[in-house]
Design a protein around this motif. Structure first.
Motif, PDB file in Angstrom:
ATOM      1  N   LEU A 160     -37.661  10.935   1.925  1.00 60.07           N
ATOM      2  CA  LEU A 160     -37.927   9.630   2.525  1.00 60.07           C
ATOM      3  C   LEU A 160     -38.844   8.807   1.622  1.00 60.07           C
ATOM      4  CD1 LEU A 160     -37.588   7.810   5.045  1.00 60.07           C
ATOM      5  CD2 LEU A 160     -39.693   8.866   5.921  1.00 60.07           C
ATOM      6  N   HIS A 161     -38.509   7.533   1.448  1.00 63.33           N
ATOM      7  CA  HIS A 161     -39.341   6.599   0.690  1.00 63.33           C
ATOM      8  C   HIS A 161     -39.544   5.360   1.557  1.00 63.33           C
ATOM      9  CE1 HIS A 161     -40.495   3.581  -2.287  1.00 63.33           C
ATOM     10  NE2 HIS A 161     -40.953   4.608  -2.968  1.00 63.33           N
ATOM     11  N   VAL A 162     -40.803   4.970   1.751  1.00 63.30           N
ATOM     12  CA  VAL A 162     -41.125   3.829   2.606  1.00 63.30           C
ATOM     13  C   VAL A 162     -41.934   2.825   1.802  1.00 63.30           C
ATOM     14  CG1 VAL A 162     -42.245   3.080   4.744  1.00 63.30           C
ATOM     15  CG2 VAL A 162     -41.239   5.375   4.602  1.00 63.30           C
ATOM     16  N   THR A 163     -41.538   1.547   1.883  1.00 61.87           N
ATOM     17  CA  THR A 163     -42.332   0.483   1.262  1.00 61.87           C
ATOM     18  C   THR A 163     -42.804  -0.461   2.366  1.00 61.87           C
ATOM     19  OG1 THR A 163     -40.316  -0.766   0.775  1.00 61.87           O
ATOM     20  CG2 THR A 163     -41.201   0.578  -0.990  1.00 61.87           C
ATOM     21  N   PRO A 164     -43.964  -1.080   2.167  1.00 65.53           N
ATOM     22  CA  PRO A 164     -44.504  -1.962   3.197  1.00 65.53           C
ATOM     23  C   PRO A 164     -43.699  -3.253   3.307  1.00 65.53           C
ATOM     24  CG  PRO A 164     -45.873  -2.028   1.242  1.00 65.53           C
ATOM     25  CD  PRO A 164     -44.838  -0.971   1.005  1.00 65.53           C
ATOM     26  N   PRO A 165     -43.862  -3.969   4.415  1.00 62.49           N
ATOM     27  CA  PRO A 165     -43.167  -5.249   4.544  1.00 62.49           C
ATOM     28  C   PRO A 165     -43.545  -6.169   3.379  1.00 62.49           C
ATOM     29  CG  PRO A 165     -44.159  -4.624   6.635  1.00 62.49           C
ATOM     30  CD  PRO A 165     -44.669  -3.664   5.599  1.00 62.49           C
ATOM     31  N   PRO A 166     -42.549  -6.857   2.805  1.00 63.43           N
ATOM     32  CA  PRO A 166     -42.846  -7.740   1.675  1.00 63.43           C
ATOM     33  C   PRO A 166     -43.500  -9.034   2.152  1.00 63.43           C
ATOM     34  CG  PRO A 166     -40.535  -7.908   2.240  1.00 63.43           C
ATOM     35  CD  PRO A 166     -41.122  -6.828   3.116  1.00 63.43           C
ATOM     36  N   PRO A 167     -44.169  -9.734   1.247  1.00 63.29           N
ATOM     37  CA  PRO A 167     -44.751 -11.032   1.618  1.00 63.29           C
ATOM     38  C   PRO A 167     -43.644 -12.072   1.828  1.00 63.29           C
ATOM     39  CG  PRO A 167     -45.052 -10.608  -0.729  1.00 63.29           C
ATOM     40  CD  PRO A 167     -44.457  -9.366  -0.131  1.00 63.29           C
TER      41      PRO A 167
END
Length: 188
Positions: A41-48
């Motif tokens: 699993l790879h998670v990235t934060p919400p983008p600007p």
């Protein structure tokens, strides 16, 4: 006096083995990007918001130039072996399968719009996986000095080779995935 019951967040647990596409449905639509790379699993934060604005502008540019039958989608997933990736923009060839998770054979172009949180992921890991899957063209939009900088790549063997670096307001004609005029300054 009314008592309020605090809502508890949903509980989930990691799979016993590798992560698979059905596991992605466990997560809320909270702006994070959940992807699977080789079963991990790879998670990235919400983008600007500035990222989303550039994604919308790239989609608009590509849709305006698209020949009949081509599809330009934002955040459409691609299934690559044990990986499920979600590019910022995906261009599908005519007569593609229309599956929820696209087959790489249907994909003519993927575009990643870089943020500080995704920089390494967008520059190293994702292009490697897209190239291994045989996706013909890859674009990366980076923050430039005054306007976004578009870097285009074309598949050469098993790797992408750089083709163009485009910045500014002067439209440049590109041929892949189909003829399109690009002026990155228009994307901000």
């Amino acid at each position: 006096m009314t008592s309020q019951v605090a809502s508890t967040p949903p509980r989930w647990s990691a799979p016993d083995g590798v992560w698979t596409e059905p596991d992605l449905h466990l997560f809320p639509q909270d702006g994070h990007r959940y992807e699977i790379v080789d079963g991990c699993l790879h998670v990235t934060p919400p983008p600007p918001e500035s990222h989303d604005a550039v994604v919308r502008a790239v989609v608009t540019t590509l849709r305006a130039a698209a020949p009949p039958g081509w599809w330009v989608c934002d955040r459409l997933g691609i299934e690559i072996g044990e990986s499920n990736l979600v590019p910022d923009v995906t261009v599908l060839r005519p007569r593609s399968s229309g599956a929820i998770w696209s087959d790489p054979a249907d994909v003519a172009l993927v575009v990643e719009v870089e943020t500080p949180a995704t920089r390494r992921y967008d520059r190293i890991l994702k292009p490697t996986l897209y190239a291994e899957a045989g996706i013909h063209a890859f674009w990366r939009v980076e923050p430039g000095a005054a306007t976004p900088l578009l870097r285009t790549y074309v598949l050469g063997g098993a790797r992408y080779r750089p083709e163009h670096s485009i910045e500014g307001a002067e439209p440049i004609k590109l041929d892949a995935p189909y003829p399109v005029r690009i002026a990155p300054a228009a994307w901000i």
